[in-house]
Design an enzyme around this catalytic site. Structure first.
Site, mmCIF file in Angstrom:
data_model
loop_
_atom_site.group_PDB
_atom_site.id
_atom_site.type_symbol
_atom_site.label_atom_id
_atom_site.label_comp_id
_atom_site.label_asym_id
_atom_site.label_seq_id
_atom_site.Cartn_x
_atom_site.Cartn_y
_atom_site.Cartn_z
ATOM 1 C CB SER A 1 -3.672 2.871 1.505
ATOM 2 O OG SER A 1 -3.849 2.249 0.263
ATOM 3 C CE LYS B 1 -3.359 -1.068 -0.571
ATOM 4 N NZ LYS B 1 -3.722 -1.759 -1.867
ATOM 5 C CG HIS C 1 4.416 -6.160 -1.073
ATOM 6 N ND1 HIS C 1 4.534 -4.905 -1.586
ATOM 7 C CD2 HIS C 1 3.184 -6.596 -1.446
ATOM 8 C CE1 HIS C 1 3.412 -4.601 -2.238
ATOM 9 N NE2 HIS C 1 2.593 -5.613 -2.170
HETATM 10 N N1 LIG Z 1 -1.542 6.458 -10.593
HETATM 11 C C1 LIG Z 1 -1.628 6.633 -9.282
HETATM 12 N N2 LIG Z 1 -1.497 7.866 -8.748
HETATM 13 C C2 LIG Z 1 -1.582 8.071 -7.414
HETATM 14 N N3 LIG Z 1 -1.814 7.086 -6.513
HETATM 15 C C3 LIG Z 1 -1.959 5.834 -6.989
HETATM 16 C C4 LIG Z 1 -1.865 5.547 -8.379
HETATM 17 N N4 LIG Z 1 -2.033 4.216 -8.539
HETATM 18 C C5 LIG Z 1 -2.249 3.705 -7.318
HETATM 19 N N5 LIG Z 1 -2.212 4.666 -6.381
HETATM 20 C C6 LIG Z 1 -2.464 4.525 -4.941
HETATM 21 O O1 LIG Z 1 -1.547 3.595 -4.379
HETATM 22 C C7 LIG Z 1 -2.181 2.932 -3.266
HETATM 23 C C8 LIG Z 1 -2.089 1.435 -3.460
HETATM 24 O O2 LIG Z 1 -0.764 1.042 -3.253
HETATM 25 P P1 LIG Z 1 -0.243 -0.413 -3.699
HETATM 26 O O3 LIG Z 1 -0.176 -0.405 -5.187
HETATM 27 O O4 LIG Z 1 1.104 -0.488 -3.051
HETATM 28 O O5 LIG Z 1 -1.211 -1.410 -3.178
HETATM 29 C C9 LIG Z 1 -3.617 3.415 -3.238
HETATM 30 O O6 LIG Z 1 -3.623 4.501 -2.304
HETATM 31 P P2 LIG Z 1 -4.917 5.022 -1.529
HETATM 32 O O7 LIG Z 1 -5.602 3.845 -0.945
HETATM 33 O O8 LIG Z 1 -4.384 5.954 -0.488
HETATM 34 O O9 LIG Z 1 -5.744 5.741 -2.548
HETATM 35 C C10 LIG Z 1 -3.822 3.898 -4.654
HETATM 36 O O10 LIG Z 1 -4.862 4.825 -4.812
HETATM 37 C C1 LIG Z 2 -4.542 -12.245 -4.314
HETATM 38 C C2 LIG Z 2 -4.537 -10.801 -4.469
HETATM 39 C C3 LIG Z 2 -3.525 -10.068 -3.675
HETATM 40 C C4 LIG Z 2 -2.742 -10.667 -2.709
HETATM 41 C C5 LIG Z 2 -1.815 -9.935 -2.008
HETATM 42 C C6 LIG Z 2 -1.669 -8.613 -2.229
HETATM 43 O O1 LIG Z 2 -0.728 -7.980 -1.527
HETATM 44 S S1 LIG Z 2 -0.883 -6.705 -0.716
HETATM 45 O O2 LIG Z 2 -2.239 -6.166 -0.664
HETATM 46 O O3 LIG Z 2 -0.066 -5.734 -1.424
HETATM 47 O O4 LIG Z 2 -0.472 -7.088 0.618
HETATM 48 C C7 LIG Z 2 -2.442 -7.982 -3.194
HETATM 49 C C8 LIG Z 2 -3.382 -8.727 -3.916
#
Ligand SMILES: Nc1ncnc2c1ncn2[C@@H]1O[C@H](COP(=O)(O)O)[C@@H](OP(=O)(O)O)[C@H]1O
Ligand SMILES: CCc1ccc(OS(=O)(=O)O)cc1
Length: 287
Positions: A130, A45, A100
């Site tokens: 998030s 996240k 991760h």
């Molecule tokens: N193009 C983009 N620009 C800005 N934030 C982005 C993005 N794509 C994904 N995110 C944000 O990255 C977070 C997800 O992180 P990950 O990809 O590590 O799971 C989410 O944050 P929020 O939940 O704060 O909106 C999502 O909205």
């Molecule tokens: C199976 C979908 C999945 C699993 C684990 C993920 O990792 S995390 O949310 O970033 O911990 C994401 C999607």
């Protein structure tokens, strides 16, 4: 499918779907990083998928065909997850790899390779918020019942991939290595163009101005929200993510201020200071 627990490996909690201790152990001991690989490394996240989208668009020179036709987890698979490990281990050529994992669980071969590592960090308060919303709407890991509960889990390290503090401290020990680039979600938001240019330079890639413009357009929050190969709505079919939920929630910095109580904000500051005090403050641009 419901999940009220984690899968544990080496004292770290992982999501229940797609993660197996035997496989993570095999990946750590046997997966071979190649010098031409690129590893996208984050605590969950932190903007992982945004960075993947950007790197894919660097490789496709801004052409959106690849990101619009192949699911994001197949373009840069998660090495520790069952699906990712199986698709990566025999893959030829330069690979984009996501992880991760904390430093002690990453495949050991990383440390003998020249693979380039893009390490993206984010204000842990925003990763917390998030994660709370994402995991509340997911069925592949332990579901929090309230932000209050998730706040406790996060600060104690009882969330997927464990403690943000241990994870970050571990990877920060690589700072200064020439194949290790530290990036932040905050700088990516503040100055996307310059940060993308920095990534290109690190990867030894050159984009023409119109290619860079196309990259910026196609990796924007709005474009990714609409791209079903990237927004995780494909997971609706497997009931892993609730129908109303998307990876693309708000995409801003500082949303934690809308969710933390004053007491939580103070408690978090205290924990951050206790756990990270000995690291240079400049490493954390949000502090
Ligand atoms: N193009 C983009 N620009 C800005 N934030 C982005 C993005 N794509 C994904 N995110 C944000 O990255 C977070 C997800 O992180 P990950 O990809 O590590 O799971 C989410 O944050 P929020 O939940 O704060 O909106 C999502 O909205
Ligand atoms: C199976 C979908 C999945 C699993 C684990 C993920 O990792 S995390 O949310 O970033 O911990 C994401 C999607």
């Amino acid at each position: 499918m419901m999940s009220d627990r984690f899968v544990w490996f080496e004292g770290i909690p992982f999501p229940t779907v797609g993660y197996k201790p035997e496989l993570m152990s095999e990946a750590r001991d046997s997966f071979v990083f190649k010098d031409e690989d690129v590893l996208i490394l984050t605590f969950p996240k932190s903007g992982t998928n945004w960075l993947i989208e950007i790197v894919c668009l660097i490789y496709s020179k801004g052409d959106p065909k690849w990101i619009q036709s192949v699911p994001i987890w197949d373009r840069s698979p998660w090495v520790e997850a069952e699906h990712g490990y199986n698709s990566l281990k025999d893959k030829e050529g330069p690979r984009l790899i996501t992880s991760h994992l904390p430093i002690q669980l990453i495949p050991k071969s990383l440390f003998n390779s020249k693979a380039k590592v893009l390490y993206l960090i984010r204000n842990p308060r925003d990763s917390l918020v998030s994660g709370y919303f994402f995991y509340s709407n997911s069925n592949f890991t332990k579901k929090p019942e309230s932000l209050e509960q998730y706040f406790e889990w996060f600060t104690q390290g009882n969330v997927p991939y464990g403690s943000w503090f241990d994870h970050t401290r571990g990877w920060m020990s690589m700072r200064g290595k020439e194949n290790f680039l530290i990036l932040s979600y905050e700088e990516l938001k503040r100055d996307t163009r310059n940060t993308v240019e920095k990534i290109c330079q690190f990867l030894g890639k050159k984009l023409e101005p119109e290619e860079l413009n196309s990259l910026l357009k196609n990796s924007s929050f709005h474009a990714m929200k609409e791209n079903k190969m990237s927004n995780f709505t494909l997971l609706h079919d497997y009931s892993l993510v609730e129908k109303n939920a998307s990876l693309m929630r708000k995409g801003i910095t500082g949303d934690w201020k809308n969710h933390f109580t004053v007491a939580q904000a103070e408690a978090f500051d205290k924990i951050f200071q206790e756990k990270m005090a000995d690291l240079p403050r400049e490493l954390f641009p949000w502090e």
